[in-house]
Design an enzyme around this catalytic site. Structure first.
Site, PDB file in Angstrom:
ATOM      1  CG  ASP A 150      -1.934  -1.399   1.219  1.00 46.00           C
ATOM      2  OD1 ASP A 150      -2.987  -1.033   1.000  1.00 46.00           O
ATOM      3  OD2 ASP A 150      -1.325  -2.369   1.415  1.00 46.00           O
TER       4      ASP A 150
ATOM      5  CE1 TYR B 228      -4.306   3.138  -1.787  1.00 44.19           C
ATOM      6  CE2 TYR B 228      -1.982   2.574  -2.133  1.00 44.19           C
ATOM      7  CZ  TYR B 228      -3.104   2.582  -1.625  1.00 44.19           C
ATOM      8  OH  TYR B 228      -3.152   1.493  -0.432  1.00 44.19           O
TER       9      TYR B 228
ATOM     10  CG  ASP C 286      -3.943  -1.241  -2.701  1.00 46.12           C
ATOM     11  OD1 ASP C 286      -4.481  -1.793  -3.632  1.00 46.12           O
ATOM     12  OD2 ASP C 286      -4.586  -0.901  -1.733  1.00 46.12           O
TER      13      ASP C 286
ATOM     14  CG  HIS D 174     -10.059  -3.089   4.648  1.00 42.85           C
ATOM     15  ND1 HIS D 174     -11.013  -2.905   3.739  1.00 42.85           N
ATOM     16  CD2 HIS D 174      -9.094  -2.452   4.351  1.00 42.85           C
ATOM     17  CE1 HIS D 174     -10.601  -1.839   3.119  1.00 42.85           C
ATOM     18  NE2 HIS D 174      -9.574  -1.514   3.593  1.00 42.85           N
TER      19      HIS D 174
ATOM     20  CG  HIS E   1      -7.430  -4.424   1.810  1.00 44.64           C
ATOM     21  ND1 HIS E   1      -7.441  -3.635   0.912  1.00 44.64           N
ATOM     22  CD2 HIS E   1      -8.477  -5.141   2.196  1.00 44.64           C
ATOM     23  CE1 HIS E   1      -8.758  -3.682   0.610  1.00 44.64           C
ATOM     24  NE2 HIS E   1      -9.427  -4.450   1.367  1.00 44.64           N
ATOM     25  CB  VAL E   2      -5.271  -3.371   7.194  1.00 44.37           C
ATOM     26  CG1 VAL E   2      -5.742  -2.660   8.457  1.00 44.37           C
ATOM     27  CG2 VAL E   2      -6.429  -4.304   7.134  1.00 44.37           C
ATOM     28  CG  HIS E   3      -4.013   2.031   4.418  1.00 47.74           C
ATOM     29  ND1 HIS E   3      -4.656   2.872   3.940  1.00 47.74           N
ATOM     30  CD2 HIS E   3      -3.931   1.211   3.745  1.00 47.74           C
ATOM     31  CE1 HIS E   3      -4.986   2.781   2.624  1.00 47.74           C
ATOM     32  NE2 HIS E   3      -4.486   1.519   2.552  1.00 47.74           N
TER      33      HIS E   3
ATOM     34  CG  ASN F 108      -8.193  -2.378  -2.740  1.00 56.51           C
ATOM     35  OD1 ASN F 108      -7.281  -2.703  -2.154  1.00 56.51           O
ATOM     36  ND2 ASN F 108      -8.853  -1.101  -2.489  1.00 56.51           N
TER      37      ASN F 108
END
Length: 473
Positions: free
Chosen positions: A163, A193, A190, A323, A350-352, A228
């Site tokens: 991410d 962005y 990710d 999430h 996914h989870v920041h 995603n």
């Protein structure tokens, strides 16, 4: 001789007893927010290289199954130019050439530059190579280190980043990672962005991100998984083909592992077998990804590559409010396989925020008995969420309270991880928070290998070591 034996005994006690570093900790650290906005287009990290049609956005990834090849990718903005890569073992002396392919694509009204992918194979293990792209004054030169040969005791260090994006926090993460000494990146999805932008700016922000990560990705392989933000489903712009930008720009060695899609594949590198899964492609029973993973797990040879690592985007276990349980469907499909195969680590993003689990599983679930919670399982993987690269969406700062039994350490901050494989039996893992720099592990643990960590194996290794230092046969 006595001191050498004593040192070994102490080390043996440590690596035999330590499995987890921290113990169910929710960090109280509060991140001092940097601007959670993308760096401006005129920032120096986005600078276009000098020279007409100079190669840019250079990156490499592993190009085959065994680590004897790399795929070199780059972009030329004005015309296709040469597809050729010149390379050799000495700087400015290029003995070999390889010919690649070129493609481009449109996204809305944006037209990409010319995207080149070139496989350089039949490399020698553990050898430094130099390579040149372009010609004349526009030529650019880089280098990379081929990995050691496949061997159960080959030491190797992976970085784990997820991410990332292209904010000031992203820059801090990348700079700290580059000081870590890691030799390759496991990227858990990710990337740019760019999908947070509209119209032509989507493509422009893919280009800036490519130039941003080049400082690392041109010199060591980044092994990619898609998240995603790579889907880019934008019907209001007439763009409804998933992963359009990603699949044109990011090359993976999927054919080498008999995969039918660039979105899931596997490689062997040093003493590790790396499996990449796609959280946003079908994976239920008899789908292409399910069928491929079933066969790939059969190809794992723990005697040669004792460390089995899986990367994906959506975490299977996560105690952040963001999430939460989103990975439950993939867990129900694949967790039993992961435990049976004794996977050592599963890295996700996914989870920041950051989180590491204990070795737990929920394969015993039985609704009639009420057994619906994960339990300790020595055969299970450690689940690590590293979605904390630094993108503009900011941190996922709220965790579920109380902290679940399966959660070992968690913190809402930015950073990166490293997995330092020492040999077939143990590895050092740590996570670095951005604020502390590259050498201060906030979360640290020593892990035993799932295949070689049995007591019988440890006794055999100890016995062989004692023989070597005493001379007794």
């Amino acid at each position: 001789m006595f001191h050498q034996l004593l040192l070994f005994v102490l080390l043996f006690i440590i690596i035999s007893s330590v499995e987890h570093g921290s113990a169910r900790i929710t960090s109280s650290f509060v991140r001092n927010e940097w601007p959670a906005i993308d760096m401006p287009l005129d920032h120096e990290v986005f600078a276009v290289p000098e020279g007409y049609n100079a190669p840019q956005q250079v990156r490499i990834t592993q190009g085959d199954y065994e680590g004897k090849g790399v795929i070199i990718s780059w972009v030329t903005s004005d015309e296709p130019g040469s597809n050729k890569v010149e390379y050799g073992k000495s700087k400015n002396k290029y003995e070999f050439t390889a010919e690649g392919t070129v493609t481009n694509y449109t996204f809305y009204k944006y037209k990409s530059g010319y995207i080149h992918h070139c496989l350089v194979d039949n490399l020698e293990y553990d050898t430094e190579y130099y390579y040149k792209l372009g010609a004349g004054e526009s030529a650019r030169e880089f280098w990379f280190q081929a990995p050691p040969k496949i061997d159960p005791d080959a030491p190797y260090t992976f970085g784990i980043i997820g991410d990332l994006g292209q904010t000031y926090n992203s820059l801090s993460t990348l700079e700290h990672y580059m000081q870590s000494g890691a030799q390759a990146v496991l990227f858990v999805g990710d990337l740019s962005y760019a999908d947070r932008y509209k119209y032509n700016d989507v493509g422009i922000r893919w280009d800036t991100w490519g130039r941003f990560v080049e400082r690392s990705a041109a010199y060591q392989p980044w092994l990619w998984s898609a998240g995603n933000h790579e889907i880019e489903y934008k019907p209001h712009m007439g763009e409804v083909t998933p992963f359009r930008s990603y699949l044109h720009r990011i090359a993976t060695p999927f054919l080498a592992s008999k995969s039918s899609s660039p979105l899931w594949y596997a490689v062997r590198r040093a003493s590790a077998h790396i499996i990449v899964l796609s959280s946003y492609s079908p994976y239920v029973k008899y789908t292409l990804q399910w069928l491929w993973l079933r066969e790939e797990l059969k190809r794992v040879e723990r005697e040669k590559t004792p460390w089995l690592v899986v990367i994906m985007h959506v975490p299977i276990y996560n105690s952040n409010v963001k999430h939460y349980t989103e990975g439950e469907s993939m867990r129900t499909v694949f967790e039993n396989w992961f435990v049976k195969a004794k996977v050592d680590f599963i890295f996700a993003g996914h989870v920041h925020a950051y989180e590491r689990s204990y070795r737990i599983s929920n394969i015993h679930y039985n609704i009639s008995r009420g057994d619906r919670y994960p339990v300790p399982d020595k055969s299970a993987p450690v689940y690590v969420t590293v979605g904390d690269g630094g993108n503009q969406e900011g941190l996922a700062a709220e965790f579920i309270d109380p902290q679940p039994e399966y959660s070992a350490f968690r913190e809402a901050s930015y950073g990166h991880s490293t997995l330092e494989i020492k040999n077939r039996t143990h590895a050092f893992y740590h996570w670095n928070r951005n604020d502390d720099g590259q050498k201060v592990p906030i979360d640290f643990a020593v892990f035993h290998n799932r295949y070689w960590a049995g007591g019988q194996q440890r006794r055999r290794i100890k016995k062989n070591y004692l023989k070597s230092v005493t001379g007794n046969n």
